[in-house]
Design a protein around this motif. Sequence first.
Motif, short mmCIF file in Angstrom:
data_model
loop_
_atom_site.label_atom_id
_atom_site.label_comp_id
_atom_site.label_asym_id
_atom_site.label_seq_id
_atom_site.Cartn_x
_atom_site.Cartn_y
_atom_site.Cartn_z
N ARG A 1 3.67 6.00 -5.57
CA ARG A 1 3.66 6.11 -7.04
C ARG A 1 2.66 7.15 -7.52
O ARG A 1 2.80 7.70 -8.59
CB ARG A 1 3.31 4.76 -7.68
N HIS A 2 1.65 7.43 -6.73
CA HIS A 2 0.60 8.37 -7.16
C HIS A 2 0.80 9.75 -6.64
O HIS A 2 1.36 10.18 -5.82
CB HIS A 2 -0.78 7.86 -6.74
N ILE B 1 0.84 -1.20 0.00
CA ILE B 1 0.00 0.00 0.00
C ILE B 1 0.87 1.25 0.00
O ILE B 1 0.62 2.20 -0.75
CB ILE B 1 -0.97 0.00 1.21
N TRP B 2 1.93 1.24 0.83
CA TRP B 2 2.82 2.40 0.91
C TRP B 2 3.49 2.66 -0.44
O TRP B 2 3.57 3.80 -0.89
CB TRP B 2 3.86 2.15 2.00
#
Length: 192
Positions: free
Chosen positions: A191-192, A185-186
């Motif tokens: 990346r976003h 998740i991290w």
Amino acid sequence: MTIKNLLEEKILVKEKDILFCMLFTEQLLPNLENPSIIILDNASYHPKLIQRIPATTWRKEELQSFLKANNIAYNSNMLKMELYALAKDAQVTQTYEIDELANEWGHKVLRLPPYHCQFNPTELVWAKCKLFYNQHSDRDGYMVMIRFWQCGQVYTLSRVNAKEWRHYTNHVEKEMEFFWVLEIIWKECRRH
């Protein structure tokens, strides 16, 4: 903390180091099936280094000795940071005495990351020992408490059976899976 306390702590660590090495070589290694993976945490008496990884805090002479020991060519006129760059590029890993002993018996050592006791099922056993101690000690005197703590450990450890150990290891596996999910998740968030 007083100097006396620090000295006593140093002596205790040295005693633990000797005891751990003795138990490791005389009790654990001869009784494991080949090959086995031995999981160790970073207790102060586990990591007795044979070879360290160079650090920027090392003196120039230490870096030169490291390079020489690892057959890495260098010029004696090089600056400390140049020597450090060479040493760092060597990609040498830290070598521990315990790991070498395990390798001689055909086993591998896996070290837990520092400060991640939640990945060590043994910590759950120690928690059980501490709980027993806290529930049954009357705190009469220091030596009485120490003796009771030792007896409590033996009593508690003798009651950890295969089913209970499996429960502890399953708990740790769930913790590890949870951390893997958090890491995924991290990475997605970054990346976003």
